[in-house]
Design a protein around this motif. Structure first.
Motif, PDB file in Angstrom:
ATOM      1  N   ASN A 109      29.561  46.666  41.859  1.00  0.00           N
ATOM      2  CA  ASN A 109      30.917  46.699  42.371  1.00  0.00           C
ATOM      3  C   ASN A 109      32.050  47.080  41.265  1.00  0.00           C
ATOM      4  O   ASN A 109      32.706  46.079  40.804  1.00  0.00           O
ATOM      5  N   SER A 150      31.929  38.696  46.292  1.00  0.00           N
ATOM      6  CA  SER A 150      33.539  38.965  45.789  1.00  0.00           C
ATOM      7  C   SER A 150      34.360  38.250  46.870  1.00  0.00           C
ATOM      8  O   SER A 150      35.377  37.768  46.563  1.00  0.00           O
ATOM      9  N   ALA A 181      26.471  40.557  39.767  1.00  0.00           N
ATOM     10  CA  ALA A 181      27.160  41.767  39.165  1.00  0.00           C
ATOM     11  C   ALA A 181      27.620  41.404  37.767  1.00  0.00           C
ATOM     12  O   ALA A 181      27.641  40.475  37.362  1.00  0.00           O
ATOM     13  N   TYR A 201      33.421  33.996  44.078  1.00  0.00           N
ATOM     14  CA  TYR A 201      32.878  33.427  43.329  1.00  0.00           C
ATOM     15  C   TYR A 201      33.556  33.352  41.636  1.00  0.00           C
ATOM     16  O   TYR A 201      33.286  32.418  41.193  1.00  0.00           O
ATOM     17  N   LEU A 245      30.928  35.630  33.131  1.00  0.00           N
ATOM     18  CA  LEU A 245      31.223  36.474  32.033  1.00  0.00           C
ATOM     19  C   LEU A 245      30.028  36.479  31.265  1.00  0.00           C
ATOM     20  O   LEU A 245      29.889  37.185  30.322  1.00  0.00           O
ATOM     21  N   THR A 264      35.817  45.658  40.932  1.00  0.00           N
ATOM     22  CA  THR A 264      36.005  44.582  40.380  1.00  0.00           C
ATOM     23  C   THR A 264      35.375  44.334  38.949  1.00  0.00           C
ATOM     24  O   THR A 264      36.014  43.498  38.168  1.00  0.00           O
ATOM     25  N   THR A 265      34.241  44.996  38.606  1.00  0.00           N
ATOM     26  CA  THR A 265      33.548  44.536  37.530  1.00  0.00           C
ATOM     27  C   THR A 265      34.161  45.867  36.203  1.00  0.00           C
ATOM     28  O   THR A 265      33.853  45.477  35.233  1.00  0.00           O
ATOM     29  N   HIS A 266      34.766  46.915  36.922  1.00  0.00           N
ATOM     30  CA  HIS A 266      34.917  47.778  35.976  1.00  0.00           C
ATOM     31  C   HIS A 266      33.613  48.340  34.890  1.00  0.00           C
ATOM     32  O   HIS A 266      33.965  48.979  33.723  1.00  0.00           O
ATOM     33  N   TYR A 286      24.135  43.806  42.234  1.00  0.00           N
ATOM     34  CA  TYR A 286      25.224  43.669  42.795  1.00  0.00           C
ATOM     35  C   TYR A 286      26.517  44.827  41.911  1.00  0.00           C
ATOM     36  O   TYR A 286      27.189  44.547  40.997  1.00  0.00           O
ATOM     37  N   LEU A 320      39.511  41.818  50.459  1.00  0.00           N
ATOM     38  CA  LEU A 320      39.582  40.538  50.445  1.00  0.00           C
ATOM     39  C   LEU A 320      40.921  39.945  51.039  1.00  0.00           C
ATOM     40  O   LEU A 320      40.812  38.993  51.898  1.00  0.00           O
ATOM     41  N   ALA A 334      34.908  45.202  27.956  1.00  0.00           N
ATOM     42  CA  ALA A 334      34.012  46.239  28.532  1.00  0.00           C
ATOM     43  C   ALA A 334      32.722  46.231  27.900  1.00  0.00           C
ATOM     44  O   ALA A 334      32.215  45.905  26.869  1.00  0.00           O
ATOM     45  N   LEU A 335      31.602  46.395  28.893  1.00  0.00           N
ATOM     46  CA  LEU A 335      30.417  46.227  28.860  1.00  0.00           C
ATOM     47  C   LEU A 335      29.531  47.613  28.689  1.00  0.00           C
ATOM     48  O   LEU A 335      29.743  48.495  29.069  1.00  0.00           O
ATOM     49  N   SER A 349      32.945  41.659  34.000  1.00  0.00           N
ATOM     50  CA  SER A 349      33.509  42.005  32.597  1.00  0.00           C
ATOM     51  C   SER A 349      34.703  41.381  32.297  1.00  0.00           C
ATOM     52  O   SER A 349      35.683  41.306  32.920  1.00  0.00           O
ATOM     53  N   TYR A 350      34.944  41.106  30.795  1.00  0.00           N
ATOM     54  CA  TYR A 350      36.256  41.024  30.266  1.00  0.00           C
ATOM     55  C   TYR A 350      36.336  42.142  29.176  1.00  0.00           C
ATOM     56  O   TYR A 350      36.951  43.037  29.327  1.00  0.00           O
TER      57      TYR A 350
END
Lengths: 296, 296
Positions: free
Chosen positions: A133, A43, A101, A47, A78, A136-138, A131, A252, A107-108, A104-105
């Protein structure tokens, strides 16, 4: 390979192009600082914002400059087929391991994420670090999902999210995870302000954002923590102004501001639309770097 | 162009490739159903999962098949330069407008998002629809930000998220937004189960997920709602089993299952890692389609 301080370098941009010259110098500094591994294109390495060609180029540059320091390359994307292509690229340029990681866009679901790791590990020939996280991935891993994924071939470590609490409390969480995963799978803590606690609580590694920019300063926490010495907590506490900035502005942007302030990269180094810290926020970062003596 | 029913087609994949033949037939069906516009490469069209070449190809196929129906193309991406490239592609292949969501990996600030829309609109020559979709972007617009962005050149509509409540309650929200944006900027409701209320509350358009797959059935809600006829509420209420499935499994997976069940696309049509609904969930979708008579 999955123990000690793993440093996450920035991937600096300049006029929307990867600044490979500056990047190479960042990696050289990490090698000189004797970090235990380099996790490129995490992150912190932006990337998610880079295209496949850029990511391949950055991965290759990392391997080239890292010498004998193990290189982990982030391969999240994604779409599963994109992840597979990125993992193939990383292996071709000589990465020692990949970090994945569940970006997602939409929801997974647990099944989606299990399928992602199954698909990717099925054709991998290097170790994989899970990974985790959620910021950032929700996506939030359950213990059951950790257990399933950690049993897949090539899965050798899990990067767990920051856990608040005392060493004893975090140790409980670490033991809860260890109880469901194979014994040889390593656990790495993330969230730099939580690293001293995490390592003292039994994590094997620290996946460190600031380790990519201030490796010596982070080693001052990692070294005692890995030796079980509580002095790590005091050193981490000394850096509280940094962790406050992290929590307020995100690790970041603060790390980029530090790297810019120290002249490691040109400003602005982040991919638009991510804007650099300005005004009072930037002044606070500068003041923290100076007051804490973080010249590195 | 930004009034009435805007249909969001799926972008079906087959063996991880865009199934352009099936896609062309989806667009032909929408044209035959006389929708007011086609919004291709929206969330329903899996834009976030496709690469630039795929997106250009899908945009071109949409324009080719749409004939005189206006075409909106989603150009969202994580990096501003990617958005600019996608917007240039969409315009080159003949899109009538572009849709832009502030897609995030790192959390975005208000300034980031303002800068994104400023950068993109500065070089645009077609209208832009602000695509406010907090469920997938994890970004929430404030009224101040709506006001700023709606005043930028080329911004002609805002797609607002679903708002629960009575017609009177939603009208208050719509009026609150209208009070801060230029008069000519249109508002479109999203969230199919909230569309009847949204249109009766004064929205100009409905950006419809299911409109891309069941355009006739959605027109049965849109037509009375746009005429101010409360019959729209009853028709929407009749479809409550669908809206329950949407809320449980997400509109994309349910819509994909419907399109697969009706033979509009081959199964599975979603990009991995997104798995299709299976088992009891799939049975419930099938039962809803049959019981509600949604052959289209």
């Amino acid at each position: 390979m999955f123990t000690g301080l793993s440093a996450f370098p920035l991937t600096p941009l300049r006029d929307d192009q990867v600044d490979l010259a500056a990047y190479g110098r960042l990696i050289d500094r990490l090698v000189a600082a004797d970090v235990d591994s380099i996790s490129a294109l995490g992150s912190t390495g932006s990337y998610a914002y880079l295209d496949r060609a850029e990511r391949r180029e950055v991965a290759a540059a990392t391997v080239e400059h890292a010498g004998r320091v193990p290189v982990l390359i982030g391969v999240g994307a994604l779409r599963t087929s994109q992840v597979r292509a990125l993992a193939a690229d990383a292996q071709e340029v000589g990465a020692d391991a990949v970090l994945l990681a569940p970006v997602s866009y939409q929801a997974l679901t647990e099944d989606d994420v299990a399928g992602l790791y199954e698909d990717v590990t099925a054709e991998l020939s290097v170790p994989l670090v899970v990974y985790d996280n959620p910021g950032t991935t929700h996506f939030t891993f359950t213990l059951d999902l950790y257990a399933h994924i950690a049993s897949l071939p090539h899965v050798e470590a899990i990067k767990i999210p920051p856990t608040a609490g005392s060493v004893a409390e975090v140790r409980e969480r670490v033991q809860e995870i260890r109880a469901v995963i194979p014994e040889q799978v390593r656990l790495g803590i993330s969230g730099d302000g939580f690293a001293a606690t995490g390592l003292l609580a039994g994590c094997d590694a620290w996946f460190s954002v600031l380790g990519g920019t201030l490796p010596h300063a982070m080693a001052e926490i990692a070294r005692p923590a890995l030796a079980g010495d509580d002095a790590a907590l005091a050193e981490s506490e000394r850096l509280a102004p940094l962790w406050e900035l992290f929590s307020e502005f995100g690790s970041l942007r603060v790390t980029a501001a530090i790297a810019e302030h120290l002249g490691q990269v040109d400003a602005p180094c982040l991919p638009r639309p991510l804007l650099r810290l300005t005004g009072a926020a930037r002044d606070r970062v500068r003041a923290a770097v100076e007051e804490l003596g973080l010249r590195d």
